[in-house]
Design an enzyme around this catalytic site. Sequence first.
Site, PDB file in Angstrom:
ATOM      1  N   GLU A  97     -46.903  54.891  33.088  1.00  0.00           N
ATOM      2  CA  GLU A  97     -48.148  55.372  33.702  1.00  0.00           C
ATOM      3  C   GLU A  97     -48.230  56.891  33.602  1.00  0.00           C
ATOM      4  O   GLU A  97     -47.209  57.576  33.457  1.00  0.00           O
ATOM      5  CB  GLU A  97     -48.195  54.968  35.184  1.00  0.00           C
ATOM      6  CG  GLU A  97     -49.176  53.839  35.487  1.00  0.00           C
ATOM      7  CD  GLU A  97     -50.647  54.224  35.347  1.00  0.00           C
ATOM      8  OE1 GLU A  97     -50.999  55.144  34.580  1.00  0.00           O
ATOM      9  OE2 GLU A  97     -51.475  53.580  36.009  1.00  0.00           O
ATOM     10  N   ASP A  98     -49.446  57.394  33.698  1.00  0.00           N
ATOM     11  CA  ASP A  98     -49.631  58.841  33.710  1.00  0.00           C
ATOM     12  C   ASP A  98     -49.385  59.405  35.107  1.00  0.00           C
ATOM     13  O   ASP A  98     -48.676  60.385  35.277  1.00  0.00           O
ATOM     14  CB  ASP A  98     -51.039  59.214  33.212  1.00  0.00           C
ATOM     15  CG  ASP A  98     -52.166  58.429  33.899  1.00  0.00           C
ATOM     16  OD1 ASP A  98     -51.868  57.554  34.744  1.00  0.00           O
ATOM     17  OD2 ASP A  98     -53.335  58.691  33.587  1.00  0.00           O
ATOM     18  N   ASP A 101     -51.264  57.674  42.231  1.00  0.00           N
ATOM     19  CA  ASP A 101     -52.035  58.367  43.250  1.00  0.00           C
ATOM     20  C   ASP A 101     -52.009  57.492  44.503  1.00  0.00           C
ATOM     21  O   ASP A 101     -51.055  57.546  45.277  1.00  0.00           O
ATOM     22  CB  ASP A 101     -53.437  58.575  42.670  1.00  0.00           C
ATOM     23  CG  ASP A 101     -54.315  59.477  43.492  1.00  0.00           C
ATOM     24  OD1 ASP A 101     -53.785  60.380  44.143  1.00  0.00           O
ATOM     25  OD2 ASP A 101     -55.546  59.282  43.483  1.00  0.00           O
ATOM     26  N   PHE A 150     -56.207  67.508  41.940  1.00  0.00           N
ATOM     27  CA  PHE A 150     -56.652  66.711  40.804  1.00  0.00           C
ATOM     28  C   PHE A 150     -56.265  67.418  39.512  1.00  0.00           C
ATOM     29  O   PHE A 150     -56.671  68.547  39.266  1.00  0.00           O
ATOM     30  CB  PHE A 150     -58.167  66.480  40.853  1.00  0.00           C
ATOM     31  CG  PHE A 150     -58.602  65.428  39.880  1.00  0.00           C
ATOM     32  CD1 PHE A 150     -58.492  64.084  40.206  1.00  0.00           C
ATOM     33  CD2 PHE A 150     -59.067  65.780  38.620  1.00  0.00           C
ATOM     34  CE1 PHE A 150     -58.854  63.095  39.289  1.00  0.00           C
ATOM     35  CE2 PHE A 150     -59.432  64.804  37.698  1.00  0.00           C
ATOM     36  CZ  PHE A 150     -59.322  63.466  38.037  1.00  0.00           C
ATOM     37  N   ARG A 163     -58.066  65.340  27.953  1.00  0.00           N
ATOM     38  CA  ARG A 163     -56.856  64.545  27.712  1.00  0.00           C
ATOM     39  C   ARG A 163     -55.929  65.204  26.693  1.00  0.00           C
ATOM     40  O   ARG A 163     -54.722  65.012  26.727  1.00  0.00           O
ATOM     41  CB  ARG A 163     -57.236  63.162  27.167  1.00  0.00           C
ATOM     42  CG  ARG A 163     -57.920  62.259  28.177  1.00  0.00           C
ATOM     43  CD  ARG A 163     -57.936  60.833  27.659  1.00  0.00           C
ATOM     44  NE  ARG A 163     -58.871  59.971  28.349  1.00  0.00           N
ATOM     45  CZ  ARG A 163     -58.606  59.321  29.494  1.00  0.00           C
ATOM     46  NH1 ARG A 163     -57.431  59.453  30.076  1.00  0.00           N
ATOM     47  NH2 ARG A 163     -59.519  58.556  30.057  1.00  0.00           N
TER      48      ARG A 163
HETATM   49  P1  IMP Z   1     -54.159  54.922  41.820  1.00  0.00           P
HETATM   50  O1  IMP Z   1     -54.534  53.486  41.609  1.00  0.00           O
HETATM   51  O2  IMP Z   1     -54.930  55.543  42.950  1.00  0.00           O
HETATM   52  O3  IMP Z   1     -52.673  55.142  41.949  1.00  0.00           O
HETATM   53  O4  IMP Z   1     -54.714  55.716  40.575  1.00  0.00           O
HETATM   54  C1  IMP Z   1     -54.037  55.804  39.409  1.00  0.00           C
HETATM   55  C2  IMP Z   1     -54.992  56.220  38.299  1.00  0.00           C
HETATM   56  O5  IMP Z   1     -55.994  57.133  38.779  1.00  0.00           O
HETATM   57  C3  IMP Z   1     -54.241  56.977  37.240  1.00  0.00           C
HETATM   58  O6  IMP Z   1     -53.743  56.115  36.255  1.00  0.00           O
HETATM   59  C4  IMP Z   1     -55.292  57.936  36.713  1.00  0.00           C
HETATM   60  O7  IMP Z   1     -56.044  57.336  35.687  1.00  0.00           O
HETATM   61  C5  IMP Z   1     -56.199  58.209  37.890  1.00  0.00           C
HETATM   62  N1  IMP Z   1     -55.850  59.483  38.563  1.00  0.00           N
HETATM   63  C6  IMP Z   1     -55.282  59.637  39.785  1.00  0.00           C
HETATM   64  N2  IMP Z   1     -55.092  60.934  40.081  1.00  0.00           N
HETATM   65  C7  IMP Z   1     -55.557  61.615  39.025  1.00  0.00           C
HETATM   66  C8  IMP Z   1     -55.614  63.035  38.725  1.00  0.00           C
HETATM   67  O8  IMP Z   1     -55.198  63.930  39.472  1.00  0.00           O
HETATM   68  N3  IMP Z   1     -56.153  63.356  37.514  1.00  0.00           N
HETATM   69  C9  IMP Z   1     -56.615  62.425  36.622  1.00  0.00           C
HETATM   70  N4  IMP Z   1     -56.557  61.097  36.865  1.00  0.00           N
HETATM   71  C10 IMP Z   1     -56.038  60.703  38.056  1.00  0.00           C
HETATM   72 MG    MG Z   2     -54.692  55.951  34.163  1.00  0.00          MG
END
Ligand code: IMP
Ligand code: MG
Length: 173
Positions: A97-98, A101, A150, A163
């Site tokens: 994963e990147d 959050d 962010f 990206r």
């Molecule tokens: P989660 O389901 O809230 O954990 O969100 C995960 C996904 O939200 C990541 O795979 C990203 O695509 C996106 N995301 C969350 N935080 C950021 C950020 O700071 N920058 C860009 N994308 C984010």
């Molecule tokens: Mg993502």
Amino acid sequence: MTDKIRVMLSEEQIQERTRELAEQISKDFEGKSIHLICILKGSIFFSCDLAKRLTIPVTIDFMSVSSYGGETVSSGRVRILKDLDESIQGKNVLIIEDIIDSGRTLSYLVDFLGSRAPESLTICTLLDKPDRRVTDVDVQYVGFEIPDEFVVGYGLDYDQKYRNLPYVGVIEG
Ligand code: IMP
Ligand code: MG
């Protein structure tokens, strides 16, 4: 007009940490092969760099999920846009994963993929924002813990932009 971006993690820092993670993963999975699942699109750069540094046998598949629209706040919904091409049954799966959050995307993926009987299911994320977690997820490999800002770059986007930046940074307007 181009936005100004403050660098949070330099290209060198990311490469160095990726090398360390690859070394650790190669050691932990010694004598086994590993099946990488690159979560599109955010983790493409990280997946490529990490995969190149692994010294154990590697196969790669891709999956695309969406949890956000053009927003910076999670909608809480996860949709499968592209499923895997190959079966993961009996494989040592490493989800790449990147960023984690809220944790909603990953906890959904862990349930979804866990039901397909992999030999093991492990998670590696480049970035972790622990302050924002609403769902508990067990993440074995974390590149960097970052504050609640962010970020864009090195795969991460804001409305599909940025990206391709070789570093991770914060848009300053
Ligand atoms: P989660 O389901 O809230 O954990 O969100 C995960 C996904 O939200 C990541 O795979 C990203 O695509 C996106 N995301 C969350 N935080 C950021 C950020 O700071 N920058 C860009 N994308 C984010
Ligand atoms: Mg993502």
